[in-house]
Design an enzyme around this catalytic site. Sequence first.
Site, short mmCIF file in Angstrom:
data_model
loop_
_atom_site.label_atom_id
_atom_site.label_comp_id
_atom_site.label_asym_id
_atom_site.label_seq_id
_atom_site.Cartn_x
_atom_site.Cartn_y
_atom_site.Cartn_z
N GLU A 259 0.86 -1.18 0.00
CA GLU A 259 0.00 0.00 0.00
C GLU A 259 0.89 1.23 0.00
O GLU A 259 1.92 1.24 0.68
CB GLU A 259 -0.88 0.04 1.25
N TYR B 29 7.61 1.78 -7.82
CA TYR B 29 6.94 0.47 -7.88
C TYR B 29 6.52 0.14 -9.31
O TYR B 29 6.63 -1.02 -9.73
CB TYR B 29 5.73 0.44 -6.92
C1 LIG Z 1 10.42 6.32 -2.38
C2 LIG Z 1 11.89 6.12 -1.99
C3 LIG Z 1 12.00 4.85 -1.14
C4 LIG Z 1 12.72 5.97 -3.27
O1 LIG Z 1 14.06 5.70 -2.87
P1 LIG Z 1 15.31 6.03 -3.83
O2 LIG Z 1 16.47 5.27 -3.33
O3 LIG Z 1 15.45 7.49 -3.95
O4 LIG Z 1 14.79 5.42 -5.21
P2 LIG Z 1 15.74 4.94 -6.41
O5 LIG Z 1 16.90 5.88 -6.53
O6 LIG Z 1 16.02 3.49 -6.26
O7 LIG Z 1 14.79 5.20 -7.65
C5 LIG Z 1 14.30 4.14 -8.46
C6 LIG Z 1 13.15 4.69 -9.28
O8 LIG Z 1 12.10 5.20 -8.43
C7 LIG Z 1 11.49 6.35 -9.05
N1 LIG Z 1 11.81 7.55 -8.26
C8 LIG Z 1 12.58 7.60 -7.14
N2 LIG Z 1 12.64 8.88 -6.69
C9 LIG Z 1 11.90 9.62 -7.53
C10 LIG Z 1 11.58 11.01 -7.59
N3 LIG Z 1 12.06 11.89 -6.68
N4 LIG Z 1 10.78 11.45 -8.59
C11 LIG Z 1 10.29 10.58 -9.50
N5 LIG Z 1 10.57 9.25 -9.52
C12 LIG Z 1 11.37 8.78 -8.54
C13 LIG Z 1 12.11 6.45 -10.43
O9 LIG Z 1 11.36 5.63 -11.30
C14 LIG Z 1 13.49 5.86 -10.17
O10 LIG Z 1 14.12 5.37 -11.34
P3 LIG Z 1 15.02 6.38 -12.23
O11 LIG Z 1 16.00 7.02 -11.27
O12 LIG Z 1 15.64 5.46 -13.23
O13 LIG Z 1 14.08 7.39 -12.83
C15 LIG Z 1 12.45 7.34 -1.20
O14 LIG Z 1 12.12 8.52 -1.90
C16 LIG Z 1 11.93 7.45 0.22
O15 LIG Z 1 12.52 6.91 1.15
N6 LIG Z 1 10.82 8.19 0.42
C17 LIG Z 1 10.24 8.38 1.76
C18 LIG Z 1 9.65 7.10 2.30
C19 LIG Z 1 8.65 6.49 1.35
O16 LIG Z 1 7.85 7.18 0.72
N7 LIG Z 1 8.69 5.14 1.26
C20 LIG Z 1 7.76 4.38 0.45
C21 LIG Z 1 6.54 4.11 1.25
S1 LIG Z 1 5.35 3.11 0.35
#
Ligand SMILES: CC(C)(COP(=O)(O)OP(=O)(O)OC[C@H]1O[C@@H](n2cnc3c(N)ncnc32)[C@H](O)[C@@H]1OP(=O)(O)O)[C@@H](O)C(=O)NCCC(=O)NCCS
Length: 158
Positions: free
Chosen positions: A115, A127
């Site tokens: 979720e 995702y």
């Molecule tokens: C969501 C979260 C886990 C992503 O972590 P991350 O390590 O920055 O993600 P990644 O670098 O592995 O990114 C992989 C893909 O996710 C998507 N993505 C990640 N950050 C993004 C951003 N700021 N804007 C748009 N797409 C994004 C993209 O598709 C990205 O691929 P790309 O870089 O080739 O475009 C991080 O932003 C976070 O910790 N957020 C707060 C907590 C949260 O929301 N957790 C999820 C709860 S369901």
Amino acid sequence: MTTSICLTTYSGLVLHLRELSSDDIATVMNLERSAHSHPWRQSSFEDCLKGRQKCWLAEANNVLVGYVVFAHGGGDAELLNLAVAPAFQRKGIAQCLLEFALTSITGKADMLFLEVRVSNQKAIDLYAKMGFFELGNRKNYYPTLNGREDALLMALQL
Ligand SMILES: CC(C)(COP(=O)(O)OP(=O)(O)OC[C@H]1O[C@@H](n2cnc3c(N)ncnc32)[C@H](O)[C@@H]1OP(=O)(O)O)[C@@H](O)C(=O)NCCC(=O)NCCS
């Protein structure tokens, strides 16, 4: 002995993955509070030390940069938490953690469910990139600062 798994993100960052231990809880809570608008309680991480849910940490140069929490049972699996430290986001850490979780679950479950807040577009994009599809909404599932918001229910065929 603690098992540690070495992975490299698409940006070239070297990560060491290992399972949560009780000594990590305070550091994990700091990251949890910095990453989430509505952080988990400490007891939810403590449950990972004794329950069926698994929490794996990612460290870069001995610094905690992210973690993933997942569980499986009865043929299904759930992604329960995923967070990356704000200073380390968009370097492929979440993707690495998710790929690790998928590898751990494959063969033990047919579907992985999660979720996510409908407003959390970066997580939804992550995702979708990993192959999850949208199953529907849960109305008013999450608290916000001034009310409630829906959850998007997503799933991945393993
Ligand atoms: C969501 C979260 C886990 C992503 O972590 P991350 O390590 O920055 O993600 P990644 O670098 O592995 O990114 C992989 C893909 O996710 C998507 N993505 C990640 N950050 C993004 C951003 N700021 N804007 C748009 N797409 C994004 C993209 O598709 C990205 O691929 P790309 O870089 O080739 O475009 C991080 O932003 C976070 O910790 N957020 C707060 C907590 C949260 O929301 N957790 C999820 C709860 S369901």
